[in-house]
Design an enzyme around this catalytic site. Structure first.
Site, PDB file in Angstrom:
ATOM      1  N   ALA A 264       0.848  -1.183   0.000  1.00  0.00           N
ATOM      2  CA  ALA A 264       0.000   0.000   0.000  1.00  0.00           C
ATOM      3  C   ALA A 264       0.886   1.235   0.000  1.00  0.00           C
ATOM      4  O   ALA A 264       2.104   1.121   0.141  1.00  0.00           O
ATOM      5  CB  ALA A 264      -0.895   0.019   1.239  1.00  0.00           C
ATOM      6  N   MET A 265       0.241   2.403  -0.147  1.00  0.00           N
ATOM      7  CA  MET A 265       1.019   3.638  -0.234  1.00  0.00           C
ATOM      8  C   MET A 265       0.281   4.776   0.458  1.00  0.00           C
ATOM      9  O   MET A 265      -0.909   4.978   0.239  1.00  0.00           O
ATOM     10  CB  MET A 265       1.282   3.957  -1.719  1.00  0.00           C
ATOM     11  CG  MET A 265       2.039   5.252  -1.944  1.00  0.00           C
ATOM     12  SD  MET A 265       3.714   5.172  -1.225  1.00  0.00           S
ATOM     13  CE  MET A 265       3.932   6.889  -0.781  1.00  0.00           C
ATOM     14  N   GLU A 266       1.043   5.532   1.256  1.00  0.00           N
ATOM     15  CA  GLU A 266       0.464   6.511   2.172  1.00  0.00           C
ATOM     16  C   GLU A 266       0.251   7.896   1.572  1.00  0.00           C
ATOM     17  O   GLU A 266       0.273   8.893   2.309  1.00  0.00           O
ATOM     18  CB  GLU A 266       1.368   6.631   3.402  1.00  0.00           C
ATOM     19  CG  GLU A 266       2.743   7.298   3.156  1.00  0.00           C
ATOM     20  CD  GLU A 266       3.893   6.338   2.899  1.00  0.00           C
ATOM     21  OE1 GLU A 266       3.622   5.197   2.472  1.00  0.00           O
ATOM     22  OE2 GLU A 266       5.053   6.731   3.122  1.00  0.00           O
ATOM     23  N   GLU A 300      -0.580   2.773   7.021  1.00  0.00           N
ATOM     24  CA  GLU A 300      -0.641   3.876   6.053  1.00  0.00           C
ATOM     25  C   GLU A 300      -1.274   5.108   6.683  1.00  0.00           C
ATOM     26  O   GLU A 300      -0.837   6.232   6.460  1.00  0.00           O
ATOM     27  CB  GLU A 300      -1.402   3.465   4.794  1.00  0.00           C
ATOM     28  CG  GLU A 300      -0.902   2.184   4.105  1.00  0.00           C
ATOM     29  CD  GLU A 300       0.586   2.145   3.878  1.00  0.00           C
ATOM     30  OE1 GLU A 300       1.205   3.208   3.697  1.00  0.00           O
ATOM     31  OE2 GLU A 300       1.157   1.022   3.886  1.00  0.00           O
ATOM     32  N   HIS A 303       1.166   6.961   8.847  1.00  0.00           N
ATOM     33  CA  HIS A 303       2.138   7.750   8.071  1.00  0.00           C
ATOM     34  C   HIS A 303       1.697   9.204   7.926  1.00  0.00           C
ATOM     35  O   HIS A 303       2.531  10.065   7.651  1.00  0.00           O
ATOM     36  CB  HIS A 303       2.299   7.158   6.670  1.00  0.00           C
ATOM     37  CG  HIS A 303       3.401   6.142   6.535  1.00  0.00           C
ATOM     38  ND1 HIS A 303       4.654   6.307   7.081  1.00  0.00           N
ATOM     39  CD2 HIS A 303       3.448   4.957   5.867  1.00  0.00           C
ATOM     40  CE1 HIS A 303       5.412   5.264   6.768  1.00  0.00           C
ATOM     41  NE2 HIS A 303       4.701   4.428   6.033  1.00  0.00           N
ATOM     42  N   GLU A 322       9.608   4.705   8.198  1.00  0.00           N
ATOM     43  CA  GLU A 322       9.154   3.309   8.112  1.00  0.00           C
ATOM     44  C   GLU A 322       9.311   2.551   9.426  1.00  0.00           C
ATOM     45  O   GLU A 322       8.375   1.905   9.893  1.00  0.00           O
ATOM     46  CB  GLU A 322       9.836   2.583   6.955  1.00  0.00           C
ATOM     47  CG  GLU A 322       9.485   3.146   5.570  1.00  0.00           C
ATOM     48  CD  GLU A 322       7.983   3.198   5.271  1.00  0.00           C
ATOM     49  OE1 GLU A 322       7.194   2.597   6.023  1.00  0.00           O
ATOM     50  OE2 GLU A 322       7.602   3.856   4.283  1.00  0.00           O
TER      51      GLU A 322
END
Ligand code: B3K
Ligand code: ZN
Length: 876
Positions: A264-266, A300, A303, A322
């Site tokens: 996934a990406m924040e 996510e 973040h 991270e």
């Protein structure tokens, strides 16, 4: 490719305060117009040219302050746009580029995933959309206008808040304008366009801000988005309560796509997910999936503060966001579920992934000093070891100083691109401690070993513990210095923990020894009986521990330790020691039976008396150490077949006398009735299914019967998949029938078939390679989809005995796929090549064959930077 070094960091010569993007989406001809508000960086070189990064770009017009730029004033390649003598003041640059998202198979930048437009920019994908200063310390305020055909992309999303939307007059197109008031680096930019269904929910933050939450999924899948939404609401509340962090936009969107390079990406306000980590219902997701969705949604979301509000100055600081965010998501899951079971699960992962990485040619520090391809450094070391470092920091300075340090960090570094030094300074200040020595954890690679010895002096009624540390050499770091190791401990006597008194020694009164020298010796007084030391409680430091306790003492810790992690660890230690000696090349397997008998005895009592009180813990207790962990403990001349044989034989010898109690307990646990995903229900299923696996090995006929009826009677995927997994241990027609039946049942469920592919790829039998090859022809498989590749090929590469076949065919097969895949998707290819990370510890025959396969990859022409970097480092 050039080596990029931390010590060469220089601030950017130019800053970009504002970015106005106008993106007109089209499958093959997407038009991008970027209006950049630039100014010289006061911290940069005055008079420097402006060099913008690009990757694979087709350039159209370029304007400076709205006027066409003279051809001589700039030069452009697909990789860079240079303005030779830009004005030494603020100015705007307008850049037009054209993209072809439909052919973007790298899944970096703007691409199409099953008809949905989406982006992935971290680490350096934004330069595949427009020319830019694509580095995390250049932070800008974005306004994004998206336009697309209404029918093709009724949903248009970007970061921040929606400020306008409407039809494009006289066309079949529409538009949406998004504005994100928070300055951010380009890697956090995102857009999504497509036909998507959603679930939505209103949320009010603790500080009174109304937020609209939405989870977007493929049409028809909204019924599977509820758990992600539920997890989102819970993690938002948790971050308010535990870290005092409130959300800061009017909307928070999560989108699931089916082609995604990682989890996934924040992206700010618009998290994009691999659909595997969003979609869940009882028929298509397992308990493990529910837990990962909860953890990744939280990761996510967290973040937003640790990563977005405070980002990284450069990619060397990756662990700043991270490691810290993994620590935060681990804590969230611990609070939502069972803390001790979560810790055990996390340590298992740490050992099999990070310890293995640290023990091989790809070892690197938590903060690397140099890289060729940054995407190869999103590793277990940066993530999981990075989280362990935060955990140790908290243990060393205490809960209050840790929270105060976090508050200070959020206050002081908000809106900046920060470094590890700035982060640590906050905790030095909040605790009043010098963290200079602690900082070595960020610089030094390798897993330290603690050697512990204890002596009881009956006359003096004292117990002396000697602890010594060493860290093995790793690539580029032959000499190691001592690190700061918090060793949580207790001394266990007949009636439980003995109160710790240490006389003159300042350490350890509170159950913590700080080992920050090569060695330390601590004497405990008023110890009235010979104690059993319980060291590294809760796994207080990410190290190997060598402590020579007799099996009987370990079994005593298993039953009597007040620390549940160490109860689990004690049994693992007994099994590990036995497996290490029986798993050596040419070892005599018969030696296992004494240990197996002792383990079975301990487990029999435990299962009868305690398992029902905490089934999730019991499931962990029943599971033997992973094969990869045994291989790493053996360390050299490793024969995977011998390890596997020892493992099977231990499981069979333990399991055989336990079959009656296992059957009884399965009966007592029942099937739990209607499926609920909560941790308690999941724990009961985990125990039942762990027992099923053991029965399958100890009594295959019984195992077959149980697995078949479990598959037929259950409708939840957790129990059905466990039935399939148990059957994969038992060769024969019944297994093949169940495999067929599973495929038919889930023919329209790609994410479920991924698990089916993986279960087959993991079969520890000589026929598996042929099976995997033929599954590549199955309609469920596609080399173009990362989830499919990771399941089938990644699963095979994780199959210790078959990837490491003595004839080398496993290596050749994976290497061929890496080479083929590299042409379309270098990131997925290089991850797969990482499966070779432990090749150096193999016995000479396999080692030579693995090296040949790696060398074949390394000498392939036109390799990506991703794959060549891994190949070179693996061979170095
Ligand atoms: N930050 C992303 C990972 C990006 C990987 C780039 N190759 C997801 C995460 O760690 O939350
Ligand atoms: Zn992350």
């Amino acid at each position: 490719a050039p080596l990029i070094r931390l010590e060469d960091y220089r601030p950017s010569d130019w800053l970009i305060d504002t970015v106005d993007l106008d993106i007109s989406l089209h499958p093959h001809q997407t038009q991008v117009r970027a209006l950049l508000g630039l100014r010289p960086n006061p911290a940069g070189q005055p008079g420097a040219p402006l060099v913008l990064d690009g990757d694979d770009l087709t350039l159209g017009r370029v304007q400076l302050d709205g006027a066409a730029l003279d051809d001589a004033a700039y030069s452009a390649t697909s990789q860079a746009l240079t303005v030779h003598a830009p004005p030494q003041r603020g100015f705007t640059l307008t850049i037009e580029t054209t993209l072809d998202p439909a052919v973007n198979t790298k899944l970096m930048g703007l691409y199409r995933s099953s008809k949905v437009y989406c982006t992935q920019c971290e680490a350096d994908g934004f330069r595949r959309i427009t020319y830019f200063l694509d580095r995390p310390d250049v932070m800008s305020v974005y306004t994004v206008r998206l336009e697309a055909a209404k029918a093709e992309a009724p949903v248009l999303l970007s970061n921040g808040n929606l400020v306008a939307a409407g039809e494009v007059a006289g066309s079949d197109r529409h538009f949406a304008v998004w504005h994100d008031p928070h300055p951010k680096p380009a890697y956090l930019f995102a857009l999504v366009g497509g036909a998507l269904d959603k679930v939505r929910e209103d949320y009010v933050t603790a500080d009174g801000h109304k937020v609209e939450l939405a989870v977007y999924v493929e049409p028809g899948k909204a019924g599977r988005a509820g758990w992600a939404m539920d997890s989102l609401r819970r993690c938002m509340r948790w971050d308010e309560a535990v870290f005092g962090r409130n959300y800061d936009l009017d909307v928070f969107n999560v989108v699931a796509v089916s082609d995604f390079n990682m989890g996934a990406m924040e992206n700010k306000g618009l998290n994009i997910f691999n659909d595997k980590y969003v979609l869940a219902d009882p028929q298509t997701a397992t308990d493990g999936d529910y837990a990962s969705i909860e953890a990744i949604i939280a990761h996510e979301y967290f973040h937003n503060w640790t990563g977005n509000r405070i980002t990284c100055r450069d990619w060397f600081q990756l662990c700043l966001k991270e490691g810290l965010t993994v620590f935060r998501d681990q804590e969230f899951s611990s609070d939502e579920r069972s803390r001790s079971v979560k810790r055990i699960a996390d340590v298992r992962t740490l050992r099999t992934t990070q310890f293995s990485e640290d023990a091989g040619p790809l070892a690197h520090p938590v903060r690397p000093r140099a890289y060729k391809e940054i995407n190869n450094f999103y590793t277990p070391t940066v993530y999981e070891k990075g989280a362990e470092v935060i955990r140790m920091l908290k243990t060393l300075i205490g809960e209050d100083a840790f929270r105060a340090g976090m508050d200070l960090y959020f206050e002081r570094c908000d809106g900046t691109a920060a470094t590890i030094e700035e982060f640590l300074a906050c905790f030095a200040e909040s605790s009043g401690k010098d963290l200079g020595h602690f900082a070595r954890w960020y610089e030094q690679a390798g897993t330290p070993t603690i050697v512990a010895t204890g002596r009881y002096d009956a006359a003096a009624r004292s117990y002396t513990l000697d602890l010594a540390q060493t860290t093995p050499p790793t690539p580029g770091q032959p000499e190691k210095q001592p690190v700061v190791l918090p060793v949580s401990l207790g001394l266990v006597g007949k009636a439980g923990d003995i109160p710790l008194k240490t006389g003159s020694n300042a350490y350890a009164g509170d159950g913590l020894i700080v080992l920050d020298q090569p060695s330390v010796s601590v004497t405990f007084t008023d110890v009235m009986e010979p104690p059993i030391p319980s060291l590294l409680r809760g796994f207080s430091a990410p190290v190997r521990l060598e402590l020579d306790l007799a099996d009987a003492d370990l079994l005593r810790l298993f039953s009597a330790d007040s620390d549940s992690f160490n109860r689990w660890q004690a049994l693992q230690s007994v099994a590990t020691r036995a497996l290490v000696s029986a798993g050596r090349k040419g070892a005599d397997q018969r030696a296992l039976s004494a240990t197996a008998g002792a383990l079975a005895g301990a487990l029999d009592d435990f299962l009868r008396e305690q398992a029902l009180a905490d089934p999730a813990f019991a499931a962990q207790v029943l599971r033997l150490p992973a094969l990869a962990d045994i291989a790493r403990e053996i360390g050299g001349d490793v024969d995977p077949s011998a390890i596997h044989a020892a493992h099977r034989s231990l499981a069979a010898t333990i399991g055989t006398p336990l079959v009656p109690v296992l059957l009884e307990l399965r009966e007592a646990l029942g099937t739990g009735g209607h499926y609920k995903p909560d941790a308690t229900s999941a724990g009961r299923r985990a125990l039942r299914n762990e027992m099923l696996g053991l029965i399958a090995i100890a009594d295959p006929a019984r195992g077959t019967q149980l697995a078949e009826s479990q598959f037929a009677e259950s409708d939840n995927l957790t129990d059905r998949l466990a039935a399939l997994a148990a059957m994969t241990l038992i060769p024969g027609a019944a297994r093949e029938q169940l495999i067929e039946r599973f495929a038919k049942t889930y023919a329209d469920e790609p994410l479920v078939l991924d698990k089916w592919l993986m279960a087959q790829a993991l079969i520890a039998e000589a026929g598996t390679l042929e099976r995997v090859k033929s599954l590549m022809q199955h309609p469920a498989f596609s080399l173009g989809n990362p989830n499919r590749v990771r399941s089938l090929i990644g699963g095979f590469a994780a199959n210790l005995t078959q990837f490491n076949r003595p004839d080398g065919a496993g290596y050749g097969f994976v290497a061929d796929i890496v080479i083929a895949l590299d042409r379309s998707n270098p990131q997925v290819a290089s991850r797969l090549l990482g499966s070779f990370k432990s090749w150096r510890m193999l016995e000479p025959g396999r080692k030579a064959l693995a090296e040949q396969a790696l060398a074949m990859v390394a000498r392939t022409p036109n390799l990506s930077r991703d794959v060549s970097d891994i190949a070179e480092r693996a061979l170095a």
